[in-house]
Design an enzyme around this catalytic site. Structure first.
Site, PDB file in Angstrom:
ATOM      1  N   ASN A  28       0.856  -1.176   0.000  1.00 11.95           N
ATOM      2  CA  ASN A  28       0.000   0.000   0.000  1.00 11.95           C
ATOM      3  C   ASN A  28       0.898   1.234   0.000  1.00 11.95           C
ATOM      4  OD1 ASN A  28      -1.819   2.027   0.492  1.00 11.95           O
ATOM      5  ND2 ASN A  28      -2.393   1.347   2.547  1.00 11.95           N
ATOM      6  N   LYS A  30       0.122   4.252  -0.316  1.00 11.16           N
ATOM      7  CA  LYS A  30      -0.540   5.418   0.284  1.00 11.16           C
ATOM      8  C   LYS A  30      -0.324   6.665  -0.591  1.00 11.16           C
ATOM      9  CE  LYS A  30      -0.257   3.218   4.753  1.00 11.16           C
ATOM     10  NZ  LYS A  30      -0.255   3.339   6.194  1.00 11.16           N
ATOM     11  N   HIS A 114      -9.513   1.046   4.519  1.00 12.91           N
ATOM     12  CA  HIS A 114      -8.275   1.279   5.267  1.00 12.91           C
ATOM     13  C   HIS A 114      -8.566   2.225   6.433  1.00 12.91           C
ATOM     14  CE1 HIS A 114      -4.257   2.589   6.307  1.00 12.91           C
ATOM     15  NE2 HIS A 114      -3.842   1.456   5.754  1.00 12.91           N
ATOM     16  N   GLU A 116      -7.059   4.642   7.546  1.00 15.39           N
ATOM     17  CA  GLU A 116      -6.859   6.070   7.264  1.00 15.39           C
ATOM     18  C   GLU A 116      -8.077   6.663   6.553  1.00 15.39           C
ATOM     19  OE1 GLU A 116      -2.991   5.598   5.452  1.00 15.39           O
ATOM     20  OE2 GLU A 116      -2.271   4.950   7.414  1.00 15.39           O
ATOM     21  N   GLU A 187      -5.634  -4.980  10.342  1.00 17.24           N
ATOM     22  CA  GLU A 187      -4.606  -3.966  10.584  1.00 17.24           C
ATOM     23  C   GLU A 187      -4.920  -3.213  11.874  1.00 17.24           C
ATOM     24  OE1 GLU A 187      -2.490  -2.816   6.708  1.00 17.24           O
ATOM     25  OE2 GLU A 187      -4.250  -1.555   6.853  1.00 17.24           O
ATOM     26  N   GLY A 193       2.199   2.214  10.804  1.00 19.49           N
ATOM     27  CA  GLY A 193       3.135   3.328  10.689  1.00 19.49           C
ATOM     28  C   GLY A 193       3.825   3.707  11.981  1.00 19.49           C
ATOM     29  N   SER A 233       3.190  -2.176  10.412  1.00 22.20           N
ATOM     30  CA  SER A 233       4.632  -2.227  10.682  1.00 22.20           C
ATOM     31  C   SER A 233       5.272  -3.558  10.308  1.00 22.20           C
ATOM     32  CB  SER A 233       4.923  -1.871  12.152  1.00 22.20           C
ATOM     33  OG  SER A 233       4.520  -0.534  12.415  1.00 22.20           O
TER      34      SER A 233
HETATM   35  P1  PGA Z   1       2.688   0.289   7.716  1.00 16.20           P
HETATM   36  O1  PGA Z   1       1.235   0.496   7.061  1.00 16.20           O
HETATM   37  O2  PGA Z   1       3.261  -0.967   7.121  1.00 16.20           O
HETATM   38  O3  PGA Z   1       3.468   1.508   7.328  1.00 16.20           O
HETATM   39  O4  PGA Z   1       2.501   0.163   9.191  1.00 16.20           O
HETATM   40  C1  PGA Z   1       0.399  -0.600   6.812  1.00 16.20           C
HETATM   41  C2  PGA Z   1      -0.882  -0.137   6.195  1.00 16.20           C
HETATM   42  O5  PGA Z   1      -1.388   0.925   6.576  1.00 16.20           O
HETATM   43  O6  PGA Z   1      -1.428  -0.804   5.308  1.00 16.20           O
END
Ligand code: PGA
Length: 270
Positions: A28, A30, A114, A116, A187, A193, A233
């Site tokens: 992803n 983003k 997601h 976000e 997730e 993140g 992560s």
């Molecule tokens: P990350 O994000 O690997 O940077 O923690 C995962 C995601 O949001 O899909």
């Protein structure tokens, strides 16, 4: 509704992975990238050597880069959107990308729900389920995300949020046949993140609970066949132990998907 012991969520028939089930590793990207950095990342992936036979790889660039990525990326990496419109057709929907448009463009995957988008765009579980269903109805496969906030976990509400809210809305919206094109991405928001990856025990516990939920609410067959992938992560250094969990069927990767570490994660599932 609290987390139960591993044994309770771990019926013996689920201990062996289905032999033909490939791990799905999603990148992803983003809201990241320039024309130059995207070309460089594609080059890195293209030069990454053979992928394990049990790995299926998908990347989700920002919409602006989807065309160039589709034209240049190696054929064994599929391309996904990070979101899809709620409109069922093209037309007067300023700012949206419609599912039939994405499909006609040659895309086969979308990410929905997601965290976000849930937090920044106010996407509720009902909206996520609706978008996912529209994507499915238009022939797309869906990586549908779920996951609790830290406050949910601390309050003992992890499974209530993940199962009764996020997943229940999908179960209500999808037909039994739809599930053949659904991947669930668990997730935990506190792991996204942050560098704080869920422990294999924490991840396995929720993945097994998702498996049990699908078995009860849809069918044991769908539960066994549906891939439940972990995100938050994930790095080359922790992917190996996570993939050994019996109910983890791959990863959704954010930060590390922007670097060559994504290749290490893909190779970790071999
Ligand atoms: P990350 O994000 O690997 O940077 O923690 C995962 C995601 O949001 O899909």
């Amino acid at each position: 509704f609290r987390l139960q012991t591993r044994r309770q969520y771990f019926p013996p028939q689920h201990i062996c992975r289905m032999a033909d089930k490939k791990y799905l590793i999603g990148g992803n990207w983003k809201c990241n990238g320039t024309k130059e950095s995207v070309a460089e990342l594609v080059q890195t992936l293209n030069n990454g050597g053979d992928f394990p036979a049990n790995a299926e790889v998908v990347v989700a660039p920002p919409f602006l880069f989807i065309d160039s990525v589709m034209q240049t990326i190696r054929p064994d990496i599929a391309v996904s959107t990070q979101n899809i419109g709620k409109n069922t057709k093209t037309g007067a929907f300023t700012g949206e990308i419609a599912a039939p448009m994405a499909k006609a463009f040659g895309l086969n995957w979308v990410i929905t729900g997601h965290s976000e988008r849930r937090s920044m765009e106010g996407e509720t579980s009902a909206i996520v389920a609706e978008k996912s269903k529209i994507a499915l109805d238009n022939g797309l496969s869906v990586i549908a995300c779920c996951g609790e906030q830290l406050s949910d976990r601390e309050a003992g509400n992890t499974l209530a949020v993940v199962l009764e809210d996020h997943l229940q809305a999908m179960v209500d919206a999808f037909s039994t046949e739809d599930w053949a094109r659904v991947v669930i991405a668990y997730e935990p928001v506190w792991a996204i993140g942050t560098g704080v990856v869920a422990s294999p025990e924490q991840a396995q516990e929720v993945h097994a609970a998702i498996r049990k939920f699908l078995s009860e609410k849809v069918s044991p067959e769908v539960s066994a066949a549906t891939r439940v992938i972990y995100g938050g992560s994930v790095k080359g250094s922790n992917a190996g132990t996570l993939k050994d969990c019996p109910d983890i069927d791959g990863f959704l990767v954010g930060g590390a998907a922007l670097t060559a570490d994504f290749l290490t994660i893909i190779n970790a599932v071999a």
